[in-house]
Scaffold this active site. Structure first.
Site, PDB file in Angstrom:
ATOM      1  N   HIS A  19       0.842  -1.203   0.000  1.00  0.00           N
ATOM      2  CA  HIS A  19       0.000   0.000   0.000  1.00  0.00           C
ATOM      3  C   HIS A  19       0.880   1.259   0.000  1.00  0.00           C
ATOM      4  O   HIS A  19       0.630   2.194  -0.750  1.00  0.00           O
ATOM      5  CB  HIS A  19      -0.888   0.035   1.257  1.00  0.00           C
ATOM      6  CG  HIS A  19      -1.955  -1.020   1.295  1.00  0.00           C
ATOM      7  ND1 HIS A  19      -2.158  -1.834   2.377  1.00  0.00           N
ATOM      8  CD2 HIS A  19      -2.889  -1.384   0.388  1.00  0.00           C
ATOM      9  CE1 HIS A  19      -3.182  -2.651   2.140  1.00  0.00           C
ATOM     10  NE2 HIS A  19      -3.627  -2.408   0.930  1.00  0.00           N
ATOM     11  N   LYS A  43     -18.089  -6.198   7.883  1.00  0.00           N
ATOM     12  CA  LYS A  43     -16.851  -6.957   8.084  1.00  0.00           C
ATOM     13  C   LYS A  43     -16.388  -6.824   9.530  1.00  0.00           C
ATOM     14  O   LYS A  43     -16.566  -5.772  10.143  1.00  0.00           O
ATOM     15  CB  LYS A  43     -15.749  -6.410   7.170  1.00  0.00           C
ATOM     16  CG  LYS A  43     -15.736  -7.046   5.797  1.00  0.00           C
ATOM     17  CD  LYS A  43     -14.413  -6.734   5.125  1.00  0.00           C
ATOM     18  CE  LYS A  43     -14.344  -7.263   3.707  1.00  0.00           C
ATOM     19  NZ  LYS A  43     -13.130  -6.810   3.030  1.00  0.00           N
ATOM     20  N   ARG A  92      -1.566  -6.155  -8.514  1.00  0.00           N
ATOM     21  CA  ARG A  92      -0.312  -6.866  -8.219  1.00  0.00           C
ATOM     22  C   ARG A  92      -0.039  -7.962  -9.228  1.00  0.00           C
ATOM     23  O   ARG A  92       1.094  -8.222  -9.603  1.00  0.00           O
ATOM     24  CB  ARG A  92      -0.390  -7.499  -6.822  1.00  0.00           C
ATOM     25  CG  ARG A  92      -0.404  -6.521  -5.696  1.00  0.00           C
ATOM     26  CD  ARG A  92      -0.935  -7.140  -4.448  1.00  0.00           C
ATOM     27  NE  ARG A  92      -2.307  -7.600  -4.636  1.00  0.00           N
ATOM     28  CZ  ARG A  92      -3.097  -8.047  -3.677  1.00  0.00           C
ATOM     29  NH1 ARG A  92      -2.654  -8.143  -2.450  1.00  0.00           N
ATOM     30  NH2 ARG A  92      -4.334  -8.419  -3.937  1.00  0.00           N
ATOM     31  N   SER A 130      -3.098  -7.789   2.630  1.00  0.00           N
ATOM     32  CA  SER A 130      -3.480  -7.650   4.046  1.00  0.00           C
ATOM     33  C   SER A 130      -3.983  -8.983   4.579  1.00  0.00           C
ATOM     34  O   SER A 130      -3.704  -9.348   5.726  1.00  0.00           O
ATOM     35  CB  SER A 130      -4.584  -6.595   4.202  1.00  0.00           C
ATOM     36  OG  SER A 130      -4.117  -5.346   3.806  1.00  0.00           O
TER      37      SER A 130
END
Ligand code: PNS
Length: 188
Positions: A19, A43, A92, A130
């Protein structure tokens, strides 16, 4: 000349070096960059939004044109609210592409005036997420090269608290049912 403000939305639970790499790249091409943490009541995050905000603020103090904020609801509505004209997202690997494309096209449908800009983090972070960081830490592995030091410290503190809680839930000194039945068998 028109100044371009971008929003970099995400969960950042926790923020990683990937990040940070993207924030640095974004800060070079946009005049202003807002790192926006989604407050998602559905969440159950590892870190509270306030913790994530503090970590991201500490990580980005060196970038004059970067700020950190939180938002609820649609990302494009938040972007309009802060008068941003672009969304920044990282890709990514090709596996990210499908989800990111879908999201970018939906966001374009919702707000045609807001462009999504994809950037690639450094290859050395191409496997860092993450979710994996959380998993490795929860299973006792080291993530020291994958997250900034202050995040690694916060993760250690979280795990210490979790272990203390687990230990406090274990019965103290009382033999387990299994142990009791074994000792009964021995007497017979
Ligand atoms: O870091 P993440 O979890 O990949 O970020 C995902 C995020 C926050 C960018 C995405 O879930 C999002 O934009 N949520 C806000 C709700 C929204 O706008 N949904 C429509 C997007 S297609």
């Amino acid at each position: 000349m028109k100044r371009i403000k971008a929003v970099y939305p995400g969960s950042f639970d926790p923020p990683t070096n990937g990040h940070l790499d993207l924030i640095e790249r974004g800060s070079k091409i946009f005049d202003e960059l807002v790192v926006a943490i989604l407050q998602n009541p559905e969440k159950a995050p590892l870190f509270s939004v306030a913790d994530r905000r503090r970590m991201l603020e500490a990580m980005t103090t060196d970038f004059d044109n970067v700020s950190v904020d939180t938002f609820e609801g649609l990302t494009v509505d938040y972007a309009l609210h802060v008068e941003a004209s672009a969304l920044l997202r990282g890709i990514r690997a090709i596996s990210d592409y499908e989800y990111e494309l879908q999201m970018a096209l939906m966001n374009r449908k919702l707000q045609p005036g807001i462009e999504t800009v994809f950037m690639m983090p450094a290859e050395k972070y191409s496997y860092v997420s993450s979710r994996l960081v959380r998993e490795v830490v929860q299973l006792g592995g080291s993530v020291s090269c994958l997250v900034p030091d202050l995040v690694a410290q916060k993760l250690r503190e979280k795990m210490d608290v979790a272990h203390k809680f687990e230990n406090s839930q274990k019965p103290s000194g009382k033999p387990s049912i299994e142990a009791k039945s074994k000792s009964r068998k021995k007497k017979v």
